[in-house]
Design a protein around this motif. Structure first.
Motif, short mmCIF file in Angstrom:
data_model
loop_
_atom_site.label_atom_id
_atom_site.label_comp_id
_atom_site.label_asym_id
_atom_site.label_seq_id
_atom_site.Cartn_x
_atom_site.Cartn_y
_atom_site.Cartn_z
N GLU A 50 -0.69 -5.04 2.29
CA GLU A 50 0.05 -5.37 3.50
C GLU A 50 1.52 -5.08 3.26
OE1 GLU A 50 0.63 -9.08 6.67
OE2 GLU A 50 -0.12 -9.47 4.66
N ARG A 51 2.15 -4.36 4.22
CA ARG A 51 3.58 -4.09 4.13
C ARG A 51 4.28 -4.82 5.28
NH1 ARG A 51 1.40 1.01 2.83
NH2 ARG A 51 1.86 1.95 4.87
N ILE A 52 5.29 -5.59 4.92
CA ILE A 52 5.98 -6.47 5.86
C ILE A 52 7.44 -6.07 5.94
CG2 ILE A 52 6.63 -8.88 6.33
CD1 ILE A 52 4.21 -9.55 4.33
N GLY A 53 7.99 -6.07 7.13
CA GLY A 53 9.40 -5.76 7.27
C GLY A 53 9.85 -5.97 8.70
N HIS A 54 11.15 -5.89 8.94
CA HIS A 54 11.71 -6.10 10.26
C HIS A 54 11.98 -4.75 10.90
CE1 HIS A 54 13.26 -9.11 13.04
NE2 HIS A 54 14.24 -8.26 13.34
N ASN A 55 11.23 -4.46 11.94
CA ASN A 55 11.32 -3.17 12.65
C ASN A 55 10.79 -2.00 11.81
OD1 ASN A 55 12.02 -2.02 15.19
ND2 ASN A 55 13.88 -1.13 14.32
N ILE A 56 9.93 -2.30 10.86
CA ILE A 56 9.42 -1.23 9.99
C ILE A 56 8.45 -0.31 10.71
CG2 ILE A 56 9.76 -2.43 7.79
CD1 ILE A 56 6.70 -3.00 7.82
N GLN A 57 7.75 -0.83 11.71
CA GLN A 57 6.79 0.03 12.41
C GLN A 57 7.51 1.15 13.15
OE1 GLN A 57 2.99 -1.38 14.28
NE2 GLN A 57 4.05 -0.90 16.20
N LYS A 58 8.68 0.84 13.70
CA LYS A 58 9.43 1.83 14.45
C LYS A 58 10.34 2.66 13.57
CE LYS A 58 12.50 2.25 18.47
NZ LYS A 58 13.17 1.51 19.56
N HIS A 59 10.84 2.09 12.48
CA HIS A 59 11.83 2.80 11.69
C HIS A 59 11.37 3.13 10.27
CE1 HIS A 59 15.69 4.16 10.26
NE2 HIS A 59 15.63 3.28 9.27
N ASP A 60 11.25 2.12 9.41
CA ASP A 60 11.07 2.38 7.98
C ASP A 60 9.81 3.18 7.65
OD1 ASP A 60 13.20 0.24 6.57
OD2 ASP A 60 12.42 -0.41 8.49
N ILE A 64 9.97 6.94 6.01
CA ILE A 64 9.29 7.31 4.76
C ILE A 64 8.34 8.49 5.00
CG2 ILE A 64 7.58 6.54 3.06
CD1 ILE A 64 8.85 3.72 3.29
N THR A 65 7.58 8.42 6.08
CA THR A 65 6.64 9.49 6.40
C THR A 65 7.37 10.82 6.57
OG1 THR A 65 5.07 7.98 7.45
CG2 THR A 65 4.93 10.30 8.07
N LYS A 66 8.49 10.80 7.27
CA LYS A 66 9.24 12.02 7.53
C LYS A 66 9.79 12.64 6.25
CE LYS A 66 13.50 13.73 9.68
NZ LYS A 66 14.69 13.39 10.50
N LEU A 67 10.33 11.81 5.38
CA LEU A 67 11.06 12.33 4.21
C LEU A 67 10.22 12.42 2.94
CD1 LEU A 67 14.47 10.48 4.73
CD2 LEU A 67 13.82 12.79 5.45
N HIS A 68 9.16 11.61 2.84
CA HIS A 68 8.39 11.59 1.60
C HIS A 68 6.88 11.63 1.81
CE1 HIS A 68 11.89 10.66 -0.98
NE2 HIS A 68 12.33 9.96 0.05
N GLY A 69 6.44 11.70 3.03
CA GLY A 69 5.02 11.70 3.30
C GLY A 69 4.52 10.28 3.56
N ALA A 70 3.45 10.18 4.32
CA ALA A 70 2.93 8.87 4.71
C ALA A 70 2.41 8.08 3.51
CB ALA A 70 1.82 9.04 5.74
N LEU A 71 2.66 6.79 3.53
CA LEU A 71 2.10 5.91 2.52
C LEU A 71 0.63 5.66 2.84
CD1 LEU A 71 4.97 3.26 2.33
CD2 LEU A 71 4.43 4.97 0.60
N PRO A 72 -0.17 5.26 1.85
CA PRO A 72 -1.57 4.95 2.12
C PRO A 72 -1.70 3.86 3.17
CG PRO A 72 -1.17 5.10 -0.24
CD PRO A 72 0.18 5.13 0.43
N GLY A 73 -2.83 3.87 3.86
CA GLY A 73 -3.06 2.89 4.91
C GLY A 73 -2.97 1.47 4.39
N ALA A 74 -2.35 0.61 5.16
CA ALA A 74 -2.22 -0.80 4.82
C ALA A 74 -1.96 -1.56 6.11
CB ALA A 74 -1.08 -1.03 3.83
N LYS A 75 -2.12 -2.86 6.09
CA LYS A 75 -1.77 -3.66 7.25
C LYS A 75 -0.25 -3.68 7.38
CE LYS A 75 -2.11 -8.29 9.26
NZ LYS A 75 -2.61 -9.68 9.10
#
Length: 207
Positions: A50-60, A64-75
Motif C-alpha cells: 500500500e502506498r499512502i500520500g497526499h494528492n499522490i493519485q493525481k501527482h506523485d 514517477i510513472t512519467k519519469l521512471h516508469g510505473a511502480l508495481p500495482g499496490a493499493k
C-alpha cells in the motif's frame, strides 16, 4: 508506506524528481532520499503493498510513472481524497478552530496539507513562501522564473520541507484511521477522482 516527492514542476512539465521521503508505518522511521538515491527510493516503494500520500493519485504516482516508469500495482490511499470523503462538512466545523486562532479563514474548508497541518498541530514547512519572497527580493517577477527559483533545483531546505510534509501527513493518517471507515465509499471516491483527473488532463473540445 507513506511517501512524498518533490520535483521541478507539475506532472505536465516536470523533468526530474529531486527527492523522495518515505515513512514505514510499522516503525514510523522517516527515510529521505536525495537526487542520487531516487532509484533506491523507488525500489523501496515498489515493495509496498500500500502506498499512502497526499494528492499522490493525481501527482506523485503520475510523476514517477512519467519519469521512471510505473511502480508495481499496490493499493493507493490518497489522504486528500480520504479526508474529503470522511469530512465533507469541515467548513462548518472549522469555525471553532478559526475563532481559537488555530486556523486561518483562508484555509476554512480546505483539505490541503497546510490546512490539515494547522488543524492537527503538525504544520508543514514554509519553504515555498520563503523562497518566493527571496526570488522577489532578487528582482525576479516572472511567475515561471519564480517557480524555477523555488522548485528548479535540489537544496537541503527543499529536502527538509518534504520530510516535514511526510510527518504532517502521518499525523493526518493517524487522525483519519481509514481502516475503521467503510471501504466501499473510499474506493469509489478514489475511482471518481481518477476519472475527474483524466477529464481535467484531456480537457473538453468546444466548437
Amino acid at each position: 508506506m507513506l511517501y512524498d516527492t518533490e520535483g521541478n514542476g507539475f506532472v505536465a512539465n516536470a523533468t526530474k524528481i529531486h527527492c523522495v521521503g518515505i515513512i514505514d508505518l510499522k516503525t514510523e522511521e522517516v527515510l529521505g532520499f536525495r537526487p542520487h538515491q531516487i532509484k533506491d527510493a523507488l525500489q523501496l516503494l515498489s515493495e509496498a503493498e500500500e502506498r499512502i500520500g497526499h494528492n499522490i493519485q493525481k501527482h506523485d504516482e503520475k510523476l514517477i510513472t512519467k519519469l521512471h516508469g510505473a511502480l508495481p500495482g499496490a493499493k493507493i490511499s490518497d489522504t486528500f481524497i480520504i479526508a474529503r470523503t470522511m469530512f465533507p462538512n469541515i467548513k462548518m466545523t472549522d469555525t471553532a478552530l478559526i475563532e481559537a486562532g488555530k486556523l486561518t479563514e483562508k484555509l476554512r474548508g480546505k483539505h490541503s496539507m497546510k490546512a490539515w497541518g494547522m488543524r492537527l498541530g503538525e504544520q508543514k514547512g514554509d519553504y515555498a513562501e520563503v523562497r518566493e519572497e527571496e526570488a522577489r527580493a532578487k528582482g525576479i517577477v516572472d511567475p515561471r522564473e519564480i517557480a524555477d527559483y523555488v522548485w528548479g533545483t535540489f537544496n537541503e531546505d527543499l529536502f527538509d520541507y518534504m520530510l516535514q510534509d511526510c510527518r504532517t501527513n502521518l499525523k493526518l493518517w493517524k487522525h483519519l484511521r481509514p481502516e475503521e471507515y467503510p471501504q466501499a465509499p473510499l474506493e469509489l471516491e478514489h475511482r471518481i477522482a481518477e476519472v475527474c483527473d483524466k477529464m481535467q488532463e484531456d480537457g473538453a473540445p468546444f466548437r
